[in-house]
Design a protein around this motif. Sequence first.
Motif, PDB file in Angstrom:
ATOM      1  N   ARG A   1       7.595  -0.097   5.251  1.00  0.00           N
ATOM      2  CA  ARG A   1       6.436   0.751   4.969  1.00  0.00           C
ATOM      3  C   ARG A   1       5.144  -0.058   4.954  1.00  0.00           C
ATOM      4  O   ARG A   1       4.121   0.339   5.493  1.00  0.00           O
ATOM      5  N   LYS A   2       5.254  -1.218   4.338  1.00  0.00           N
ATOM      6  CA  LYS A   2       4.063  -2.027   4.166  1.00  0.00           C
ATOM      7  C   LYS A   2       3.630  -2.693   5.464  1.00  0.00           C
ATOM      8  O   LYS A   2       2.436  -2.811   5.744  1.00  0.00           O
ATOM      9  N   ASN A   3       4.590  -3.120   6.257  1.00  0.00           N
ATOM     10  CA  ASN A   3       4.265  -3.954   7.404  1.00  0.00           C
ATOM     11  C   ASN A   3       4.376  -3.288   8.768  1.00  0.00           C
ATOM     12  O   ASN A   3       3.831  -3.789   9.738  1.00  0.00           O
ATOM     13  N   CYS A   4       5.123  -2.225   8.836  1.00  0.00           N
ATOM     14  CA  CYS A   4       5.383  -1.658  10.159  1.00  0.00           C
ATOM     15  C   CYS A   4       4.831  -0.247  10.329  1.00  0.00           C
ATOM     16  O   CYS A   4       4.566   0.182  11.440  1.00  0.00           O
ATOM     17  N   ALA A   5       4.703   0.480   9.262  1.00  0.00           N
ATOM     18  CA  ALA A   5       4.251   1.859   9.390  1.00  0.00           C
ATOM     19  C   ALA A   5       2.727   1.895   9.348  1.00  0.00           C
ATOM     20  O   ALA A   5       2.089   1.027   8.751  1.00  0.00           O
ATOM     21  N   SER A   6       2.155   2.891   9.985  1.00  0.00           N
ATOM     22  CA  SER A   6       0.702   3.010   9.927  1.00  0.00           C
ATOM     23  C   SER A   6       0.306   3.527   8.538  1.00  0.00           C
ATOM     24  O   SER A   6       1.119   4.107   7.835  1.00  0.00           O
ATOM     25  N   PRO A   7      -0.927   3.323   8.173  1.00  0.00           N
ATOM     26  CA  PRO A   7      -1.310   3.632   6.786  1.00  0.00           C
ATOM     27  C   PRO A   7      -1.118   5.118   6.473  1.00  0.00           C
ATOM     28  O   PRO A   7      -1.357   5.972   7.313  1.00  0.00           O
ATOM     29  N   SER A   8      -0.682   5.385   5.304  1.00  0.00           N
ATOM     30  CA  SER A   8      -0.511   6.776   4.880  1.00  0.00           C
ATOM     31  C   SER A   8      -0.465   6.778   3.365  1.00  0.00           C
ATOM     32  O   SER A   8      -0.381   5.736   2.732  1.00  0.00           O
ATOM     33  N   ALA A   9      -0.518   7.960   2.816  1.00  0.00           N
ATOM     34  CA  ALA A   9      -0.540   8.078   1.363  1.00  0.00           C
ATOM     35  C   ALA A   9       0.706   7.430   0.785  1.00  0.00           C
ATOM     36  O   ALA A   9       1.790   7.530   1.344  1.00  0.00           O
ATOM     37  N   VAL A  10       0.532   6.798  -0.333  1.00  0.00           N
ATOM     38  CA  VAL A  10       1.639   6.072  -0.941  1.00  0.00           C
ATOM     39  C   VAL A  10       2.769   7.021  -1.306  1.00  0.00           C
ATOM     40  O   VAL A  10       3.924   6.646  -1.390  1.00  0.00           O
ATOM     41  N   SER A  11       2.406   8.253  -1.486  1.00  0.00           N
ATOM     42  CA  SER A  11       3.418   9.207  -1.929  1.00  0.00           C
ATOM     43  C   SER A  11       4.317   9.680  -0.792  1.00  0.00           C
ATOM     44  O   SER A  11       5.255  10.415  -1.009  1.00  0.00           O
ATOM     45  N   GLN A  12       4.017   9.257   0.407  1.00  0.00           N
ATOM     46  CA  GLN A  12       4.911   9.605   1.507  1.00  0.00           C
ATOM     47  C   GLN A  12       6.088   8.651   1.558  1.00  0.00           C
ATOM     48  O   GLN A  12       5.923   7.439   1.440  1.00  0.00           O
ATOM     49  N   LEU A  13       7.249   9.200   1.734  1.00  0.00           N
ATOM     50  CA  LEU A  13       8.412   8.364   1.948  1.00  0.00           C
ATOM     51  C   LEU A  13       8.575   8.189   3.452  1.00  0.00           C
ATOM     52  O   LEU A  13       8.694   9.166   4.186  1.00  0.00           O
TER      53      LEU A  13
END
Length: 946
Positions: A735-747
């Motif tokens: 989530r931190k390194n590979c996914a594009s930014p999104s709300a923290v509440s998204q899994l």
Amino acid sequence: MSQQGYCAAPPYSQSQPRTGGFPTSFGPPNPSLHYGHYGDPNSSYAVPQPGPGATLSSHTSSGHPASFQGPQPTLLTQQQMALPPGSQVPPPANNFSGLSAQPSLPTMARQDGIPGSGPPNPNLQQLPGQPPGPGYHPQQANYGPQMAGSQLSYPGAFPGGPAQLSGPQQKKLDPDSIPSPIQVIENDKASRGGQIYATNTRGQVPPLVTTDCVIQDQGHASPRYIRCTTYCFPSSSDMAKQAHIPLAAVIQPFAVVPQNETPLYVVNHGETGPIRCNRCKAYMCPFMQFTEGGRRYQCGFCNCVNDVPPFFFQHLDHIGRRVDHYERPELSLGSYEYVATLDYCRNNKPPNPPAYIFMIDVSYRNINSGLVKLICEELKTLLDKLPREEQEESSAIRVGFVTYNKVLHFFNVKSNLAQPQMMVVSDVREVFVPLLDGFLVNFQESRSVVNNLLDQIPEMFADTNESETIFAPVIQAGMEALKAAECAGKLFIFHSSLPTAEAPGKLRNRDDKKLLNTDKEKTLFQPQVNYYETLARDCVANSCCVNLFLFPNQYVDIASLGLVTMYTGGTLYKYNNFQLNSDSPQFLTDLRKDIEKKTGFDAIMRVRTSTGFRATDFFGAIYMNNTTDVEMAAVDCDKAVTVEFKHDDKLNEDSGALIQCAVLYTSISGQRRLRIHNIGLNCSSQLADVYKTCETDALINFLAKSAFKAILSQPLKTVREILVNQMAHMLACYRKNCASPSAVSQLILPDAMKVLPVYMNSLLKSCVLVGRPEIPTDERAYHRQLVMAMGVADTQLFFYPQLLPIHSLDLKSDAVPAAIRCSEERLSEGGAFILANGLSMFLWLGVSTPPELIQGLFNVPSFAHISTEATLLPDLDNPYSKKVKSIMEHIQSQKPYTMKLMIVKQREQPEMLFHQFLVEDKSIYGGASYVDFLCCVHKEICQLLN
Ligand SMILES: [Zn+2]
């Protein structure tokens, strides 16, 4: 610091002397100490830079950022489809901003390959023949914003969670919108099933273990032999620590290959023997690079430049490849065998063919139950089916017979005797073998004497009232007999009770439910006395493999009795409360399969790697005297060794990460051979590459085995916490390194790991990891032992059983119906379902099962008439019966253990047992449902990211 963090030094370690050599392998037991590097909240949201190779298409949804970045928590996986803006559901009035740390409220943004958007149609995911369960009826449009909206109702689970919310949003998370293992399995079958999979590309992720395809070896070992947790290793140790993804290979060196795939070629270099690198001793393989016109080769593992032996010289073609490349298996194939020379034999002598010794407990209970007679009758026919080499007419394996209660009886069955002769050994403190000549014989030659003996044994002990038994001296006797005959072999021990007779290895009933959920619970999985470990070591040293068939009525201390079986590569079978009528088919099929199994004896396995990483830990039915040599008194087609790797340097992205597994063994005909499996993986400095090539089924195999090993030394609670923590770290790092930014509440789950939570939850609910007074300790020890030796296909089915609807079969088709998810919601009153996990098989019948189906399967008119006593379906001449029986046979055919069929009628008492296998549901023993567990995982991830 350890990736999985187990403090893994077992109390009776397999690799004692030098495990200390890898102090860095083992982290402190307290998981909270492990994961400090996620601590900086400020660094968490540095905008991630997806790697160039990453398929983040679904996630690079910058065109519709609002779709996923509303204040609501949402659940995404990396496969997510970008939704047209119109499909977005407006966020609820509640301001959730304060709930960012309360991820127990994920809303769903579903993807799973459902194209397009618009109003969600739950039927899309419904598989044929599956009635809509409660909760996802098409009309229930207000169910949700399934694409991005419905909230979880999880009262009381997390303080401040949805239980405090009111209004229409308070809906249960829709199970159809969370990642479905069945969907993943079916998608892979659809895209790769029935095709040829060629292993010509390094780092290529193979089809799932549940997908049938034809595998063609083109330079890397077939996934039937080796599967990896990821096909792209992180290039540095720091990166590996960051990702927390276990780097492991599950190696099943003797896996059976189907008829339509090529069996292994055997290379014979005569007296010269196999060609090996001078420095690292790796065997000639496709990873060796030929230079200087073919006169030298550079080793792919250690880079040493070696001279090509003159007899092996060959010119190179215009691309630098030997012109005989495709003529030599060792140059072009991932897997092949070498004939070994005398240098590879014990004492430089060619080995004798192996022997099988049958050792039957003839105490009162076994005689009385008819078991002894059953075994003796069966052996008469089974001994004709001993394994043999294809070109040979009969088996070279010799056989011997022992019976025992408080004393041992050896039998002389030499072919020239008119009658077998019995010799009693009553001094069981130091067992000796009373005869050499005539004990191990060729069955063909001694057939009449052996059959005579097998007829006589039940009679001989018919009047016995001896109820006490010995156990360890039985193994000792078998081992001494093999040692005296200078051969490897297998013992087949048929045993029923706790060995309480005065003898070495005597046991007492030490089962104690009070130990559950205490720090001492681990002792229940450890052997009661040290004697068994010593015995196991001696057995391995003398290549004596111990197969154990147990018929217990009560506690027999499997943790102790099974230890020698486990360490010698043997198989443990257990038949609780054995009843001749109902349990014989299961037992006899197991026995037959085991006797016929292709097996390697006196085996030693070595795993070599290219520079930068190495094998650090091994899990399986194995014994280790040092840190590198995996010893197996025998290894059969179903046994897998899971190997963990750690970095000791940077990996080279160009040359990749190469693995060579060499198993030196004695074949069933007594030939010394080397079986070589090679596989090349990629390396990358981009985390996204690593995540993209993960294989969840192999990950679960590793995680299960490492956890089941860790329970010998750590409290179960700690082991469970470590499992959850490790998974959360893997997912948080993604989530931190590979996914594009999104709300923290998204899994957000990486596509290749999207079903990891559901499998992990099932592992956590396994009886091994859950101490409950209702679960017998022996059952837990038994499951633990079985899983330790399993390959990927077996653990996949074990942790996510196959559930098949059979009320809507297409009787004209040969196909097995598509499976459905393991949840009660997927069952229906009008349906009938088969469930199988590799150990148990159920036929579940809904109260409204169609009468014609009942008639067809059971030959009775109605539901009420069905007897649940039967353990087999009757053979009936109608299409329903034939089809269902063929499906059951198909499921069974691929599994090492025979599954006894249990018939379960809806709303009748045994249904409770069946429900434990519906692993997506809340367990009666307290395990979380999949939905709830996913929320917990999400919460863990959010905590790590904050
Ligand atoms: Zn080398």
